[in-house]
Scaffold this active site. Structure first.
Site, short mmCIF file in Angstrom:
data_model
loop_
_atom_site.label_atom_id
_atom_site.label_comp_id
_atom_site.label_asym_id
_atom_site.label_seq_id
_atom_site.Cartn_x
_atom_site.Cartn_y
_atom_site.Cartn_z
N GLU A 123 0.85 -1.19 0.00
CA GLU A 123 0.00 0.00 0.00
C GLU A 123 0.89 1.24 0.00
OE1 GLU A 123 -2.89 -0.01 3.16
OE2 GLU A 123 -3.62 2.00 2.64
N ASN A 130 -6.64 1.43 2.81
CA ASN A 130 -7.38 2.68 3.04
C ASN A 130 -6.96 3.75 2.04
OD1 ASN A 130 -8.52 1.39 5.22
ND2 ASN A 130 -7.13 2.28 6.73
N ASN A 157 -12.21 -0.86 -0.77
CA ASN A 157 -11.51 -1.44 0.38
C ASN A 157 -12.26 -1.12 1.67
OD1 ASN A 157 -8.97 -2.46 1.82
ND2 ASN A 157 -9.18 -0.42 2.69
N GLU A 158 -12.53 -2.14 2.46
CA GLU A 158 -13.11 -1.98 3.80
C GLU A 158 -14.19 -0.90 3.84
OE1 GLU A 158 -9.98 -1.68 6.78
OE2 GLU A 158 -9.42 -3.78 6.43
N TYR A 191 -6.91 -8.81 11.55
CA TYR A 191 -5.58 -8.71 12.13
C TYR A 191 -5.63 -9.26 13.55
CZ TYR A 191 -4.34 -5.76 8.18
OH TYR A 191 -4.11 -5.29 6.92
N GLU A 249 -6.51 -9.38 3.46
CA GLU A 249 -5.65 -8.74 4.47
C GLU A 249 -5.66 -9.61 5.71
OE1 GLU A 249 -5.85 -4.55 5.43
OE2 GLU A 249 -6.59 -4.08 3.42
N GLN A 251 1.45 -6.63 5.40
CA GLN A 251 1.79 -6.32 4.03
C GLN A 251 3.14 -6.96 3.74
OE1 GLN A 251 1.09 -2.18 3.06
NE2 GLN A 251 -0.86 -2.14 4.11
O1 AHR Z 1 -2.95 -2.91 6.10
C1 AHR Z 1 -3.15 -1.73 6.82
C2 AHR Z 1 -4.59 -1.23 6.75
O2 AHR Z 1 -5.41 -2.15 7.40
C3 AHR Z 1 -5.20 -1.14 5.37
O3 AHR Z 1 -4.93 0.08 4.75
C4 AHR Z 1 -6.66 -1.26 5.64
O4 AHR Z 1 -7.36 -1.82 4.58
C5 AHR Z 1 -6.73 -2.07 6.91
O5 AHR Z 1 -7.54 -1.49 7.86
#
Ligand code: AHR
Length: 502
Positions: A27, A72, A172-173, A244, A292, A349
């Site tokens: 990103e 994001n 995205n999200e 995450y 992700e 990432q």
């Molecule tokens: O990977 C970091 C961030 O985590 C990304 O930009 C977003 O999509 C997620 O919240």
């Protein structure tokens, strides 16, 4: 010592593994691009400014697909800023991470880097501040051969042949209030549907990923998926999952059991997909893109102090420890166990930003602890996923009950006649003695055993000490008349490779 009985039988096939489950993500965030993959002036940089030491570390991982440019970031991205003559590209304020984006590296340059690392692009379009028109123009720019405004614009930028981008993320999200242009599920579902239609009208060969929830704990989870799929089922090919993991509570027993959440999340989303499939009376199967996933918490607090509007400040530079590597090994096992529905996944990432690879400005590139389970699973986890049946000791912890101490999956590579078994002992208390039936494959020998074991949970690698936590070769004299017999110590990750006859 507690005992486990395992069986790996070739009849228990899960699926052919789509290699794209070993994807990753870059990103425009922190030092992922600038002072990460791109550092003109670095001794290893090529004439394009790409660090070749980083390229080498990425190539070793055999990353088949890389999601780009966000995240994001994509929700405020104007793709036109990132192509064409560099001296005419505007600097923009990025409201996702409160930085200044110079666009010195854009789609044009990133696609050159993608070729250097032998990977493929997975492009995300902006459905936050923009919509269907910008998205269909980008498909035309990337994939249409010639004779139209945007395809000819690409050619005028020196790229005769189309980029041929196959996989596209529809935003995205979009369920997250932190997202530029955050939407309700119905608002997003309608926009995603219309955007998907137009993108596929430009290029019917592309595959599209609709946004699912940005984590399982979102209050809108499940309703979001059902509503979005109700609007988009026939137009899209995959639904995304993001999550995450964190050990902020310093509860290692729960943290190491995090694969339970991944399994549960995937099963739940699969059930929702199948509900909409039934409701629509369609034969079309919806697949999942876990685009992700990673551990992310070490820098969440310190990153709140970063000054606004500077270019590429270090951000999300989590330093991963031994327990993080164990969990990442376990999450990869979970992706493989669910490979009948999960066809793509991106470790978020790849460089500097919550990443397996770190760089020093002007200095070295080095591997974090999580690099290793990712490397071994990506390189050796290709072929056919086979379920491991087990009778295994279980434990309860703060977050989960009935956690099997062992989590495992096998991969049969028929071209090489190899059976690879990935095992995590996620118990923090019990070593487990294992007898594992491999007879249906007619195993000949255990040719390799790699293990991550015995380190302090909080031990980590650094630029100064990059090999503090590394895997080592383990015992290979394990085969007894078709059974693997061994002891798997508590808190350890293993890869066993067997040559087989069948
Ligand atoms: O990977 C970091 C961030 O985590 C990304 O930009 C977003 O999509 C997620 O919240």
């Amino acid at each position: 010592m507690k005992k486990a009985v395992l069986s790996i039988d070739k009849l228990n096939k899960i699926s052919e593994i789509d290699e794209r489950i070993y994807g990753s993500f870059i990103e425009h965030l922190g030092r992922a691009v600038y002072n990460g993959i791109y550092e003109p002036g670095h001794p290893s940089a090529d004439k394009l400014g790409f660090r070749q030491d980083v390229v080498e570390l990425v190539k070793k991982l055999e990353v088949p697909i890389v999601r780009y440019p966000g995240g994001n970031f994509v929700s405020g991205f104007r793709w036109e800023d990132s192509v064409g003559p560099r001296d005419q590209r505007p600097a923009r304020l990025d409201l996702a991470w409160f930085t200044t984006e110079t666009n010195a590296v854009g789609l044009q340059e990133f696609s050159q880097w993608i070729s250097q690392v032998d990977s493929q692009l997975m492009l995300a379009v902006n459905l936050g501040t923009r919509g269907a028109d910008a998205a269909r123009n980008l498909v035309e720019y990337c994939n249409h051969t010639k004779g139209s405004y945007y395809s000819d614009l690409r050619r005028s930028h020196g790229k005769e042949e189309p980029y041929g981008v196959k996989v596209w993320c529809l935003g995205n999200e979009m369920d997250g209030p932190w997202q530029m242009g955050h939407k309700t599920a119905t608002e997003y579902g309608r926009l995603a549907c219309e955007t998907a239609k137009m993108m596929k009208w430009v290029d019917p060969t592309i595959e599209l990923v609709a946004c699912g929830s940005s984590k399982m704990a979102m209050p809108t989870f499940a309703d979001w998926e059902a509503t979005v799929l109700d609007e988009t089922y026939e137009q899209v090919d995959y639904l995304s999952l993001h999550n995450y993991w964190s050990n902020i509570a310093d509860d290692t027993a729960s943290f190491l059991a995090g694969g339970m959440l991944m399994d549960d999340f995937i099963k739940s989303v699969t059930a929702i997909c199948d509900y909409i499939k039934a409701k629509k009376r369609t034969k079309k199967e919806m697949y999942l893109s876990f685009d992700e996933w990673n551990v992310w918490y070490h820098t969440k607090e310190s990153d709140t102090k970063i000054e606004h509007w500077i270019q590429a400040p270090p951000r999300l530079e989590d330093i991963y420890n031994f327990e993080d590597a164990l969990l990442v090994g376990g999450l990869l096992i979970s992706l493989l166990k669910n490979s009948d529905r999960v066809k793509m996944a991106c470790l978020a990432q790849l460089v500097n930003v919550i990443a397996p690879i770190m760089t020093e400005v002007g200095g070295k590139a080095w591997m974090q602890t999580i690099y290793y389970p990712y490397y071994y699973t990506s390189v050796y986890g290709r072929g056919e996923a086979i379920r491991v049946i087990m009778d295994c000791p279980k434990y309860d912890c703060q977050e989960y009950t009935d956690v099997t101490a062992l989590d495992a999956v096998a991969v049969k590579n028929s071209q090489e006649n190899m059976l690879t078994v990935f095992v995590l002992n996620r118990s923090v208390e019990e070593d487990v003695s294992v007898r594992c039936d491999l007879r249906s494959f007619l195993p000949k020998a255990c040719v390799e055993h790699v293990k991550l074991e015995g380190y302090d949970y909080k031990a980590f690698n650094s630029a100064a000490n990059p090999e503090a936590v590394v895997p080592v070769q383990g015992e290979t004299d394990l085969l007894r008349e078709g059974y693997m017999e061994t002891v798997i110590p508590k808190s350890s990750w293993h890869m066993y490779r067997f040559s087989v006859e069948d």
